[in-house]
Scaffold this motif. Structure first.
Motif, PDB file in Angstrom:
ATOM      1  N   GLN A  82      -9.012   7.595 -69.566  1.00  0.00           N
ATOM      2  CA  GLN A  82      -8.216   6.424 -69.196  1.00  0.00           C
ATOM      3  C   GLN A  82      -9.050   5.357 -68.495  1.00  0.00           C
ATOM      4  O   GLN A  82      -9.049   4.188 -68.902  1.00  0.00           O
ATOM      5  CB  GLN A  82      -7.052   6.824 -68.297  1.00  0.00           C
ATOM      6  CG  GLN A  82      -6.213   5.615 -67.865  1.00  0.00           C
ATOM      7  CD  GLN A  82      -5.016   5.982 -67.024  1.00  0.00           C
ATOM      8  OE1 GLN A  82      -4.675   7.155 -66.867  1.00  0.00           O
ATOM      9  NE2 GLN A  82      -4.345   4.980 -66.466  1.00  0.00           N
ATOM     10  N   ARG A 116     -17.905  -0.403 -75.077  1.00  0.00           N
ATOM     11  CA  ARG A 116     -16.626  -1.057 -74.810  1.00  0.00           C
ATOM     12  C   ARG A 116     -16.871  -2.118 -73.755  1.00  0.00           C
ATOM     13  O   ARG A 116     -17.151  -1.802 -72.595  1.00  0.00           O
ATOM     14  CB  ARG A 116     -15.573  -0.061 -74.304  1.00  0.00           C
ATOM     15  CG  ARG A 116     -15.103   0.920 -75.349  1.00  0.00           C
ATOM     16  CD  ARG A 116     -15.458   2.375 -75.096  1.00  0.00           C
ATOM     17  NE  ARG A 116     -15.569   2.765 -73.738  1.00  0.00           N
ATOM     18  CZ  ARG A 116     -16.693   3.223 -73.196  1.00  0.00           C
ATOM     19  NH1 ARG A 116     -17.809   3.328 -73.912  1.00  0.00           N
ATOM     20  NH2 ARG A 116     -16.736   3.585 -71.942  1.00  0.00           N
ATOM     21  N   GLY A 157     -10.678   5.064 -75.482  1.00  0.00           N
ATOM     22  CA  GLY A 157      -9.984   4.903 -76.753  1.00  0.00           C
ATOM     23  C   GLY A 157     -10.268   6.047 -77.708  1.00  0.00           C
ATOM     24  O   GLY A 157     -10.368   7.209 -77.302  1.00  0.00           O
ATOM     25  N   ASP A 169     -11.786   3.574 -70.357  1.00  0.00           N
ATOM     26  CA  ASP A 169     -11.279   2.835 -71.521  1.00  0.00           C
ATOM     27  C   ASP A 169     -11.934   3.329 -72.806  1.00  0.00           C
ATOM     28  O   ASP A 169     -12.396   2.545 -73.638  1.00  0.00           O
ATOM     29  CB  ASP A 169     -11.534   1.332 -71.332  1.00  0.00           C
ATOM     30  CG  ASP A 169     -10.798   0.484 -72.355  1.00  0.00           C
ATOM     31  OD1 ASP A 169      -9.776   0.959 -72.873  1.00  0.00           O
ATOM     32  OD2 ASP A 169     -11.261  -0.643 -72.634  1.00  0.00           O
ATOM     33  N   ILE A 228      -0.592   5.974 -72.820  1.00  0.00           N
ATOM     34  CA  ILE A 228      -1.868   6.421 -72.260  1.00  0.00           C
ATOM     35  C   ILE A 228      -2.251   7.787 -72.808  1.00  0.00           C
ATOM     36  O   ILE A 228      -3.400   8.029 -73.194  1.00  0.00           O
ATOM     37  CB  ILE A 228      -1.796   6.459 -70.715  1.00  0.00           C
ATOM     38  CG1 ILE A 228      -1.733   5.023 -70.161  1.00  0.00           C
ATOM     39  CG2 ILE A 228      -2.973   7.218 -70.115  1.00  0.00           C
ATOM     40  CD1 ILE A 228      -1.509   4.944 -68.668  1.00  0.00           C
TER      41      ILE A 228
END
Length: 505
Positions: free
Chosen positions: A301, A337, A306, A304, A450
């Motif tokens: 989370q 990212r 993904g 980030d 999430i």
């Protein structure tokens, strides 16, 4: 995009392939469902776009969100799955004092493991089939728990959300990538409160990682090692088996048909039931699906991460078509990212598959808050469940569930301790957080928005395990680009007759 209203073409292709495998490995009785007639029905169903019959066009579908329970009222909670882990979830929610139990649902109400909840609520209505429960008393329910085998999470959760009910579902969210995708879509469509049951996401692990990331202490992460090397139920099984277990008489109290749910018909065997379902690709998600969310949730989370671009099974000991390998090493690659570098996450499970750790690693501890299942305790190992996080300048180690991180080696940690960022204490545990969110007082910390991508990572990992080959994944299109069959398996096999409507959300 693979997730369109009509998904059945891919399902038919995958189902046909799966049935060929089953013909090779499985002895079928003459009264089993005819594969040919099943495929004919599938072709008819492929043209159907009917709205699910259980979808009630009410507040859930016509408004941006289902109204919260009054802040002064207890949440009217239906428990779906009341034995073993489902029963433990129920007791945790009951102990918050924020809910009223209005219904009990379990496919085996006569089993010993369901009797504790039944004895606590002898006058509460009981059901074997969740569909009958919703038919008879949906208007008396605010929220449900889903503490059942992995393969049954999806239809129960979809039906609950379509009725406008808030949902607490155990991890992982579902068995296939597409099922998780549809659950995230339904969360938005029906506007309900959702929570996946990775309870460490409401403990110190969550708040520490969040604070340390925001303060810039955790940055430039390039690699994570995650491991769960304790014994699993299938360890010691014969990997050279030629077919799934033979049929046995169904226990008198068990509703086997409802237990199977969306999965193709298979005769009962005790090795599918009572937690054994986790062993089989057909029903469970193995060690990765069981423990991955307790180990990787905060990193996923707050970094980030993904979805990955590559999933590579580096080592699968005793790979076979039916149940999980004795040991697995799986590499997940995540791209850059923003200003964060790409991350390689390497997962290890199996008794003989201990990952390397830094020289000055120190001791390996187990969080005392890890829940038991039916009173069982986690067997302590040389290296206990957890992770190591490698950045360009620092190395962190952590356990699972609510365990916090520490900097290693100790010499560096001692110098840094006075300057380490503070973090807040959790205002509510995971169960209270869900019920308070149903009352509009908090937001859930692990909603499907999430928890969904995290669960999809495990679906991809399990698919790589099952096929025993590297998968290249397009994060934008949500497709596997190097393997057409694997790409079809994101959707999975055709649902059993009578269960197709859950996929029309």
């Amino acid at each position: 995009m693979i997730f369109q209203n009509n998904i059945y073409f891919c399902q038919i292709v995958v189902f046909a392939y799966t049935e060929i495998i089953n013909l090779i490995y499985t002895t079928m009785k003459s009264d089993d469902i005819s594969r040919r007639s099943f495929l004919k029905r599938a072709l008819v169903l492929s043209a159907a776009t009917a709205v699910p019959s259980f979808w009630i066009p009410s507040k859930a579908s016509g408004m941006p969100g289902v109204p919260f329970v009054s802040a002064n009222d207890k949440v009217r909670l239906a428990l779906i799955g009341i034995g073993n882990r489902g029963g433990e979830i129920a007791l945790e929610l009951i102990n918050t004092g924020l809910c009223e139990i209005v219904a009990l649902c379990d496919v085996d109400m006569g089993a010993p493991h369901t009797q504790k909840l039944i004895s606590m609520y002898p006058k509460v209505p009981r059901f074997n089939d969740f569909r009958q429960m919703f038919d008879k008393m949906a208007d008396k329910i605010d929220a449900v728990t889903v503490g059942v085998p992995d393969h049954a999470h999806f239809p129960i959760t979809i039906e609950a959300m379509a009725h406008g009910k808030h949902v607490y579902v155990e991890k992982p969210m579902a068995r296939t990538f597409q099922e998780v995708e549809l659950m995230m879509k339904a969360e938005k469509k029906f506007g309900v409160v959702t929570q996946m049951g990775n309870q460490g996401h409401s403990e110190a692990n969550y708040f520490q990682f969040k604070a340390w990331k925001e303060a810039g202490l955790i940055k430039d992460v390039t690699a994570i090692t995650a491991h769960m090397n304790s014994p699993r139920r299938w360890h010691g099984w014969n990997p050279n088996m030629k077919h799934m277990p033979m049929g046995e008489p169904v226990p008198e109290t068990l509703d086997w048909d409802t237990w199977l749910g969306v999965r193709p018909f298979r005769e009962y065997n005790h090795d599918y039931h009572m937690g054994q379902w986790r062993c089989w690709y057909e029903y469970g998600m193995g060690a990765l699906g069981d423990w991955g969310a307790h180990i990787l949730d905060t990193a996923h989370q707050f970094l980030d991460m993904g979805l990955p671009t590559e999933i590579n099974p580096l080592y699968l000991k005793d790979h076979n078509p039916f149940f999980y390998p004795m040991s697995s090493t799986i590499l997940f690659r995540f791209p850059k990212r923003g200003d964060m570098p790409g991350i390689d996450v390497t997962w290890y499970d199996g008794l003989d598959n201990i990952p390397p750790v830094p020289e000055d690693y120190g001791s390996s501890d187990v969080d005392p808050n890890i829940p038991t299942v039916a009173g069982g305790k986690l067997q302590l190992m040389k290296l206990n469940p957890g992770k190591e996080i490698y950045t360009k300048t620092l190395t962190f180690k952590g356990g699972s569930h609510g365990s916090t991180l520490s900097v290693i080696p100790d010499k560096i940690a001692k110098d840094m301790n006075p300057t380490l960022p503070d973090y807040e204490k959790s205002p509510s545990n995971h169960y209270a957080n869900f019920l308070l969110a149903c009352q509009g007082k908090e937001k859930t910390r692990s909603p499907f928005s999430i928890a969904g991508p995290l669960s999809q990572i495990f679906c991809l990992g399990v698919l790589a395990q099952r096929l025993n080959r590297k998968l290249v994944f397009d994060r934008d299109l949500k497709q596997i680009t190097n393997d057409s069959f694997a790409n079809q398996m994101l959707v999975g096999e055709m649902p059993r007759k009578g269960w197709e409507e859950y996929y029309n959300i």
